[in-house]
Design a protein around this motif. Sequence first.
Motif, PDB file in Angstrom:
ATOM      1  N   LEU A  96       0.860  -1.188   0.000  1.00 33.45           N
ATOM      2  CA  LEU A  96       0.000   0.000   0.000  1.00 33.45           C
ATOM      3  C   LEU A  96       0.895   1.236   0.000  1.00 33.45           C
ATOM      4  O   LEU A  96       1.661   1.463   0.947  1.00 33.45           O
ATOM      5  CB  LEU A  96      -0.927  -0.020   1.217  1.00 33.45           C
ATOM      6  N   ASP A  98       0.484   4.365   0.325  1.00 28.42           N
ATOM      7  CA  ASP A  98       0.341   5.489   1.254  1.00 28.42           C
ATOM      8  C   ASP A  98       0.668   5.095   2.699  1.00 28.42           C
ATOM      9  O   ASP A  98       0.429   5.864   3.624  1.00 28.42           O
ATOM     10  CB  ASP A  98      -1.065   6.094   1.162  1.00 28.42           C
ATOM     11  N   MET A  99       1.182   3.899   2.879  1.00 25.59           N
ATOM     12  CA  MET A  99       1.609   3.479   4.228  1.00 25.59           C
ATOM     13  C   MET A  99       3.108   3.251   4.232  1.00 25.59           C
ATOM     14  O   MET A  99       3.676   2.789   3.229  1.00 25.59           O
ATOM     15  CB  MET A  99       0.908   2.181   4.619  1.00 25.59           C
ATOM     16  N   THR A 100       3.720   3.505   5.359  1.00 26.46           N
ATOM     17  CA  THR A 100       5.159   3.278   5.476  1.00 26.46           C
ATOM     18  C   THR A 100       5.437   1.773   5.456  1.00 26.46           C
ATOM     19  O   THR A 100       4.504   0.957   5.571  1.00 26.46           O
ATOM     20  CB  THR A 100       5.705   3.843   6.797  1.00 26.46           C
ATOM     21  N   ASP A 103       4.183   0.239   8.588  1.00 26.05           N
ATOM     22  CA  ASP A 103       2.719   0.133   8.626  1.00 26.05           C
ATOM     23  C   ASP A 103       2.227  -0.983   7.715  1.00 26.05           C
ATOM     24  O   ASP A 103       1.256  -1.679   8.035  1.00 26.05           O
ATOM     25  CB  ASP A 103       2.076   1.465   8.228  1.00 26.05           C
ATOM     26  N   LEU A 107       0.157  -4.310   9.182  1.00 27.13           N
ATOM     27  CA  LEU A 107      -1.276  -4.330   8.847  1.00 27.13           C
ATOM     28  C   LEU A 107      -1.981  -5.667   9.161  1.00 27.13           C
ATOM     29  O   LEU A 107      -3.011  -5.660   9.852  1.00 27.13           O
ATOM     30  CB  LEU A 107      -1.466  -3.935   7.376  1.00 27.13           C
ATOM     31  N   GLN A 110      -2.446  -6.020  12.832  1.00 24.79           N
ATOM     32  CA  GLN A 110      -3.445  -5.081  13.365  1.00 24.79           C
ATOM     33  C   GLN A 110      -4.854  -5.541  13.024  1.00 24.79           C
ATOM     34  O   GLN A 110      -5.766  -5.429  13.847  1.00 24.79           O
ATOM     35  CB  GLN A 110      -3.179  -3.677  12.806  1.00 24.79           C
ATOM     36  N   LEU A 111      -5.036  -6.039  11.799  1.00 23.02           N
ATOM     37  CA  LEU A 111      -6.374  -6.532  11.423  1.00 23.02           C
ATOM     38  C   LEU A 111      -6.766  -7.729  12.270  1.00 23.02           C
ATOM     39  O   LEU A 111      -7.946  -7.940  12.554  1.00 23.02           O
ATOM     40  CB  LEU A 111      -6.405  -6.913   9.936  1.00 23.02           C
ATOM     41  N   TYR A 139       8.400   5.127   2.437  1.00 20.05           N
ATOM     42  CA  TYR A 139       7.221   4.676   1.694  1.00 20.05           C
ATOM     43  C   TYR A 139       7.662   3.741   0.577  1.00 20.05           C
ATOM     44  O   TYR A 139       8.761   3.913   0.014  1.00 20.05           O
ATOM     45  CB  TYR A 139       6.462   5.883   1.116  1.00 20.05           C
ATOM     46  N   ARG A 142       9.618   4.577  -2.658  1.00 20.70           N
ATOM     47  CA  ARG A 142      11.012   5.027  -2.627  1.00 20.70           C
ATOM     48  C   ARG A 142      11.994   3.848  -2.536  1.00 20.70           C
ATOM     49  O   ARG A 142      13.203   4.057  -2.481  1.00 20.70           O
ATOM     50  CB  ARG A 142      11.242   5.950  -1.427  1.00 20.70           C
TER      51      ARG A 142
ATOM     52  N   ASP B 393       1.852  11.186  -2.511  1.00 23.67           N
ATOM     53  CA  ASP B 393       2.168  11.955  -1.306  1.00 23.67           C
ATOM     54  C   ASP B 393       0.944  12.562  -0.623  1.00 23.67           C
ATOM     55  O   ASP B 393       1.026  12.951   0.527  1.00 23.67           O
ATOM     56  CB  ASP B 393       3.188  13.079  -1.568  1.00 23.67           C
ATOM     57  N   TYR B 396      -0.376  10.883   2.894  1.00 23.49           N
ATOM     58  CA  TYR B 396       0.561   9.936   3.509  1.00 23.49           C
ATOM     59  C   TYR B 396       0.765  10.245   4.998  1.00 23.49           C
ATOM     60  O   TYR B 396       0.783   9.352   5.839  1.00 23.49           O
ATOM     61  CB  TYR B 396       1.911   9.970   2.792  1.00 23.49           C
ATOM     62  N   ALA B 397       0.943  11.534   5.266  1.00 22.97           N
ATOM     63  CA  ALA B 397       1.198  11.927   6.664  1.00 22.97           C
ATOM     64  C   ALA B 397       0.007  11.554   7.542  1.00 22.97           C
ATOM     65  O   ALA B 397       0.174  11.108   8.685  1.00 22.97           O
ATOM     66  CB  ALA B 397       1.477  13.416   6.733  1.00 22.97           C
ATOM     67  N   HIS B 399      -2.056   9.078   7.101  1.00 22.36           N
ATOM     68  CA  HIS B 399      -1.989   7.639   7.355  1.00 22.36           C
ATOM     69  C   HIS B 399      -1.003   7.338   8.474  1.00 22.36           C
ATOM     70  O   HIS B 399      -1.266   6.522   9.354  1.00 22.36           O
ATOM     71  CB  HIS B 399      -1.549   6.906   6.082  1.00 22.36           C
ATOM     72  N   ARG B 400       0.111   8.034   8.401  1.00 24.68           N
ATOM     73  CA  ARG B 400       1.177   7.767   9.367  1.00 24.68           C
ATOM     74  C   ARG B 400       0.732   8.146  10.785  1.00 24.68           C
ATOM     75  O   ARG B 400       0.902   7.388  11.734  1.00 24.68           O
ATOM     76  CB  ARG B 400       2.388   8.611   8.960  1.00 24.68           C
ATOM     77  N   GLY B 403      -2.149   6.015  11.997  1.00 24.81           N
ATOM     78  CA  GLY B 403      -1.697   4.650  12.249  1.00 24.81           C
ATOM     79  C   GLY B 403      -1.239   4.451  13.680  1.00 24.81           C
ATOM     80  O   GLY B 403      -1.230   3.341  14.204  1.00 24.81           O
ATOM     81  N   ARG B 409      -7.490  -0.645  13.245  1.00 30.11           N
ATOM     82  CA  ARG B 409      -6.788  -0.240  12.028  1.00 30.11           C
ATOM     83  C   ARG B 409      -7.742   0.105  10.879  1.00 30.11           C
ATOM     84  O   ARG B 409      -7.506   1.085  10.173  1.00 30.11           O
ATOM     85  CB  ARG B 409      -5.812  -1.356  11.609  1.00 30.11           C
ATOM     86  N   PRO B 410      -8.827  -0.671  10.663  1.00 30.40           N
ATOM     87  CA  PRO B 410      -9.730  -0.300   9.565  1.00 30.40           C
ATOM     88  C   PRO B 410     -10.263   1.131   9.721  1.00 30.40           C
ATOM     89  O   PRO B 410     -10.440   1.850   8.738  1.00 30.40           O
ATOM     90  CB  PRO B 410     -10.867  -1.326   9.665  1.00 30.40           C
ATOM     91  N   VAL B 413      -7.404   3.624   8.838  1.00 27.86           N
ATOM     92  CA  VAL B 413      -7.182   3.648   7.384  1.00 27.86           C
ATOM     93  C   VAL B 413      -8.290   4.472   6.727  1.00 27.86           C
ATOM     94  O   VAL B 413      -8.039   5.313   5.858  1.00 27.86           O
ATOM     95  CB  VAL B 413      -7.178   2.210   6.809  1.00 27.86           C
ATOM     96  N   ARG B 687      -9.637   2.921  -5.568  1.00 24.06           N
ATOM     97  CA  ARG B 687      -8.799   2.145  -4.655  1.00 24.06           C
ATOM     98  C   ARG B 687      -9.218   0.673  -4.621  1.00 24.06           C
ATOM     99  O   ARG B 687      -9.007  -0.013  -3.625  1.00 24.06           O
ATOM    100  CB  ARG B 687      -8.869   2.758  -3.258  1.00 24.06           C
ATOM    101  N   ASP B 690      -6.267  -1.575  -3.929  1.00 20.40           N
ATOM    102  CA  ASP B 690      -5.859  -1.529  -2.512  1.00 20.40           C
ATOM    103  C   ASP B 690      -6.844  -2.319  -1.653  1.00 20.40           C
ATOM    104  O   ASP B 690      -6.460  -2.986  -0.688  1.00 20.40           O
ATOM    105  CB  ASP B 690      -5.805  -0.083  -2.014  1.00 20.40           C
ATOM    106  N   PHE B 694      -6.044  -5.231   0.986  1.00 14.82           N
ATOM    107  CA  PHE B 694      -6.538  -5.284   2.375  1.00 14.82           C
ATOM    108  C   PHE B 694      -7.220  -6.628   2.640  1.00 14.82           C
ATOM    109  O   PHE B 694      -7.005  -7.258   3.668  1.00 14.82           O
ATOM    110  CB  PHE B 694      -7.544  -4.161   2.633  1.00 14.82           C
TER     111      PHE B 694
END
Lengths: 227, 793
Positions: A96, A98-100, A103, A107, A110-111, A139, A142, B393, B396-397, B399-400, B403, B409-410, B413, B687, B690, B694
């Motif tokens: 994903l 948008d997650m580090t 993270d 995941l 956590q789920l 991320y 990168r 980008d 992102y922040a 999410h971080r 988190g 977590r759901p 997110v 998404r 994604d 998940f």
Amino acid sequence: MNLLVQLSDVTKRYDGGGAPAVDNVSLEVGHGESVAVMGPSGSGKSTLLNLIAGLDRPTSGSVHVGGDRVDKLSETRLARYRRGKVGMIFQFFNLLDDMTVADNVLLPAQLAGVPAARARARAAELLAALRIERHRDAYPARLSGGERQRVAIARALVNRPALLLADEPTGALDTATGEEIGELLLDLNSSGQTLVLVTHNPDLAARYASRVIRLVDGQVSTATGAR
Amino acid sequence: MSGHPVLRAARSGVTGRRVQAAVIGLVVGVSTAASALALGLIIDANAPFDHAFAAQQGAHATTTVDGSKATAAQLSATARLPQVAAAAGPFPETIVTAQVTIPGVLGSLHLPPVTLAGRASPGGPVDDIALDRGRWAQRPGEIVVSRDMPGPTLQVGQRITITGTRGTPSLTVVGIGKSITDSADGWVVPGEVAALRAPGASPAEQMLYRFRSAGSPGAVSSDVAAVRAALPPGSLLGSQSYLTVKLQATSSIAPWVPFIVAFALIGLVMSVLIVVNVVSGAVVAGYRRIGVLRSIGFTPGQVVAVYVWQVAVCAVAGCLGGVLLGNLLSVPLLGQTARVFGVGSLAIPVWVDVAVAAGMLALTGIAALLPALRAGRLSAVQAIATGRAPRPDHGYAAHRLLGRARLPRPLTVGLAAPFARPARTLVTLVAILLGATAATFAAGLSTSLDRAELDLSHSGSEPVQVDLGAGLVKAKLGAPRPPGTEEPAAVQQRAVEAALRAQPGTLRYVAEADAQVAVPGIPGGAWVRAFRGDASWTGYAVITGRWYHGPGEADVNTYFLTATGTSVGGTAAITSGGKRVMVRIVGEIFDPENGTASVLTDFRTLAGVLPGLTPRQYDVALRPGVNAGRYASALGPVLGQDLGVSLNGTDPLFVSLLALVSALTVLLMLVAGLGVLNTVVLTTRERAHDLGVFKAVGMTPRQTIAMVVSSVAGIGLVAGLIAIPAGISVHDYVLPAMGHAALTGIPPSLLDVYQPWELALLALSGIVIAAGGALIPAGWAARTRTATALRAE
């Protein structure tokens, strides 16, 4: 042999009729085995893996994994099965964006409702073992392909699954990086991790799998020992 | 440009993305319906009388003619006067006194004088009577009553007893109707009027006219003069111009226009926002396909044409459906409005349908054109890359940070998702904000209307009134009073007061007298209510100042202050019969009184100017828990037939208004919910891959629903919180505007209506809208096969 995976007469047909993607396949995988499923494009390799992972349901036949009749599980139980018993690695990583890294790895834990401290400790252990801990706050976009696949492996292993499924894990990597990932999978298998690997790379199958199953047009053509 | 490939690509775009096509059609449809309804409401709120007058072929003049002086032939001949475009009549007419029994109340209530006309049918070339309920009178003994007949609200099946005529005949109510010009209070079959006429009364005939020129009071007067001239001298007893009725209707409509307009504006802005969001979102979601079309040889112009066509097909279908839906919805809603306005039936004008459909199509076209032009300019590779995901980008922040939150977590997110598409999030937020603002405003308005109804009807403070009217006349006109004996009216009042004191359930009472007085600066004078005793409990809300404490002090309504240019603390002169008294104005009360000046004061204040003033009624307050209906039915027989006991009931106008407010609020919240649905569908589609990831790593269907719903719940919460001050501001702006239109100030009790617990609940309205709109696509997402989602690009 102590069986972990057992497929009996499994057929998968997609909508619209035509030839089945998987045609009357029976297959057994024991605990600790490393099995490679090979075949040309369209032979049904990925479909077979999806059926074992519970991502798709067979049209007929049965899929047993670790005592669960996977093809009969409800969607909720399937999700619990996927998070608890199997880990998956994909050709294009499926991280994903948008997650580090941390993270992404955390995941599934956590789920599953694993306590935060325990999940973090497990993630740190895996990131260290896979030599990507310096990227924990980066991320995925990168990272290099090999690093991304390591993150995917860490994510797949975070809940200590009995079965690791890998769908063309080196298909999107250069040769050297592919070698690295192959070695990593071999190490995991050596430490007792059951592995089912889909590939069309005969070298990868020969070097890293103890058994090779060949699929042609959805049917098992040969099953041979390797390594 | 070759048309065929473009049309084929557009068609496959629609059929290949049925859900998106359906959402565009649905959003455009509902927005068109809401806009047509909103605009229709604005138009109809501004000109309901004209609409209803035209629809019902209202009479420009309603005339009453002495039937003993003019023959039927002479009356019919007036229809051929050059000034007359159409005429109806002659209809026999009479004014009767009547009483009615109310279910649950023993005894009878006296009705004010009732004008009855004899008509064989409700229709005709003039004054087509709108029948709300029941049917038209078909035989003697049946009556259709006007919805606006003075007195208690009557229902079909009730019986009215006509007094003051031979045999006191009884009539059964078979229908409830409304003449746009109030030509009569009730209608019976023509042959029955003579039997209902009081003994010795002259026969009267009603003639209704529509004139060729009736645009001004002067024109109507001139037309009526021509009718008068055509009839025997002195036979035209009276006439009523439709302009007088229109003036009254307009003054009763005016207070409700601001809130209708407020709702309509919210609906229009929200519709525009949502349509732009859904259409531009659909084109952006198609960027990848645009890239593919470019790569196989489509020119930028063809790509633009494909997408504009694709959206246009859905939009045209949506517009047509929306216009139909808007008109269907308008039937009950404008029917409600029409009842509120008391002007028959209303409908959305055709030009509004056409204008809204054209405007919505233009808006949709522009919303599709701009992103399509941008996409058309991109290279194939750029379009494919841009179409894959939100800009890197973004979010992102979030999410971080989220988190790390100690939440499932759901949820985290989902809560971080809106940051990936800030512009779409903003539009969604505004849509929810408008819906929640409407809910907050509506909640406050409902409470204000409830309280206004209580203040104006006095049904809470003094639910029972004893009317001395008929008894008073008898007492005054009875046998001459022997010297040394007491005034009969005073005897009667003492008897009433004794009966009230003896009646179980009486809390308190006060005698009230009404009189018309002259006040400098107020044409037509003021209506004064004088109370004998403490009347501060009678339920008049004080806007500024205080309740009067004794003789010489008075409370007045806003119109009085405006007309005389005085203010609380000033003085005013009250004149009657050449005598004058100065009063000190100590308070401004909430008493619109249909735009007339009113004065409340102590009985003794008027002793000098109105020495013969006699109480007209007693206002009675009841002990807590006492049923007003049972109290009245018990009191009636004690007081006897000459005294009427009436109840201050709920005005049906307010019931209709509250229903209208509720209907409009639900509609706006639905449109807002649809905006959310669109956003969630777009985001979920974008998404989808994604989502597959998940699910592949173990997200359960329930967790998927929680994630998708929470992706808009945060927006809903923020919107709900902003909507609280926004809704209160709209309420605090619109309510005084309504008051201003009704020529009254607004008491603080009608403005301070929001309770803390209510605000806390209203703050959740944003979440309710968000969750309501997200649940359906969340269900789709939860049911999506993982393998299918993983294959999505």
